[in-house]
Design a protein around this motif. Sequence first.
Motif, short mmCIF file in Angstrom:
data_model
loop_
_atom_site.label_atom_id
_atom_site.label_comp_id
_atom_site.label_asym_id
_atom_site.label_seq_id
_atom_site.Cartn_x
_atom_site.Cartn_y
_atom_site.Cartn_z
N UNK A 154 49.10 -24.25 10.28
CA UNK A 154 47.87 -23.21 10.52
C UNK A 154 47.00 -22.81 9.65
N UNK A 155 46.00 -22.02 9.79
CA UNK A 155 44.49 -21.61 9.27
C UNK A 155 44.23 -20.27 9.06
N UNK A 156 43.14 -20.21 8.38
CA UNK A 156 43.16 -18.50 8.35
C UNK A 156 41.50 -18.38 8.62
N UNK A 157 41.28 -17.59 9.20
CA UNK A 157 39.95 -17.31 10.06
C UNK A 157 39.97 -15.91 9.66
N UNK A 158 38.20 -15.21 9.62
CA UNK A 158 38.14 -13.86 9.48
C UNK A 158 36.42 -14.27 10.16
N UNK A 159 36.97 -13.10 11.13
CA UNK A 159 35.73 -12.96 12.68
C UNK A 159 34.69 -11.83 11.89
N UNK A 160 33.87 -11.36 12.02
CA UNK A 160 33.09 -10.23 11.47
C UNK A 160 32.34 -10.10 12.88
N UNK A 161 31.87 -8.90 13.23
CA UNK A 161 30.75 -8.12 14.16
C UNK A 161 30.41 -6.79 13.55
N UNK A 162 28.40 -7.26 14.23
CA UNK A 162 27.99 -5.56 13.18
C UNK A 162 26.91 -5.41 14.34
N UNK A 163 27.37 -3.77 14.99
CA UNK A 163 26.22 -3.41 16.16
C UNK A 163 25.25 -3.06 15.93
N UNK A 164 23.89 -3.33 15.49
CA UNK A 164 22.64 -2.41 14.87
C UNK A 164 22.00 -1.62 16.09
N UNK A 165 21.32 -0.63 14.78
CA UNK A 165 20.70 0.32 16.08
C UNK A 165 19.51 0.66 14.73
N UNK A 166 18.47 1.42 15.31
CA UNK A 166 17.63 1.88 14.44
C UNK A 166 16.57 2.21 15.26
N UNK A 167 15.53 3.15 14.52
CA UNK A 167 14.15 3.15 14.74
C UNK A 167 13.21 2.66 13.84
#
Length: 437
Positions: A203-216
């Motif tokens: 067993x191994x450990x895993x970190x997942x990240x997601x960033x949804x970006x928006x702006x003007x």
Amino acid sequence: MIKKLVLVFVAFITIQSYAQQGTASPYSFYGIGSLKFKGTVENRSMGGLSIYMDSIHMNLRNPASYATENLASIPFNGESRPIKYTVGGSQTSLNLKSATTSDKASSTTFDYLAVSIPIGKFGMGFSLMPQTSVGYKLETTDSNGHIIDRFKGEGGLNKVNLGIGYLLAKGLSIGIDANYNFGNIQNSVVEFAYDSDGIILQNQSKENNRSDLSGLSFNLGLSFKRKVNDKYEFVSGFTYTPESNLTSNNIRTISTIVINSATGSEYVSNSFESDLESMGLKQTDLTMPSKMSIGAGFGKPRAWFVGAEYSTQKTSKFFNPLYSSITTKYEDASNISFGGFFIPQYNSFSGYFKRVVYRAGLHYEKTGLNINNESINEFGISFGLGLPVGDFFSNANIGIEIGKRGTTNNNLIQENFVNFQLSLSLNDRWFQKRKYD
């Protein structure tokens, strides 16, 4: 025929874009990815020079170009209005080199799609382009060659743009772009564990990240062109992008995984979502630093041109609270470009290659990224051709850029790259009176 060419070109580039990552650079690990859009093929073939503007090419880095005089010195048809289209893509080959090893990677991507419409002294432009790109697969190992961490990332920031330019006087125009920036970045890290004999655990450990970006964001531009005498002209340009913010909505998942040693496939045994809300990281703001560029050049209209341009960006103000590292910091970025073009005889009817535009240039860039106290810089030289196509001042543009980015010092990676670029710059008649019903 031109419309068919555009459809085929867009279809090809779109297929290639979905087939591969927008970049293969390990430096896209940092910030919000590697800068993807550096100008049209015409710009990049002149070392990134973006001060020159004419009435048959779009300059997507300066919104004042939307209001350039329409084919000012070339008889087109007094009752016709030229509308401009451009679409471009590129293929990048990388040779990645560290102090001890080397590897190769490549990517093929769509770069931009844009339209410019003249309306009297005004001009409007619309464009769609990738702004940054993330695409990496990295591993860290210990002295025994055991993998400690495995990093993977993909995604990037895109930009849809609506701009307007106004011709203040002959040779002087201003413009503004309003940009909606959007996209997402996904990355993961797997931490490997071993027993006392150096055998990998199940067993191994895993970190997942997601960033949804928006702006003007906005971009302001100024272009000035003045005849020095009957033969030569002086050209200058200025752009300024004020500081803006991106909103980032973030998700982090922690998993326990089992890795198939034969295939490398990962199987999730259990996972849970981190409480980013309590850490103040569920929604974060990213400061996009201001940028300014200025340049000038000299040449003979429709014959030759040489110029230089300098840009600076306050990258030191960039900070991403979700991803930070004590070994990484940001410093102010800058870029200097030299370049130009040559046309043997623009109105030649007897020799096709006399009407070809020959371009060349070079640039040196401080990217603003500093890793392990090493500034990541880039140098490149470029060449290009503008090949006449069709009957109405349209052309296909081919460019090649050769250079290097980064260093092998302090366990870093040097990228030796070759970029091949292709675009279509098309002009057509608008509001033309019919001679026959």
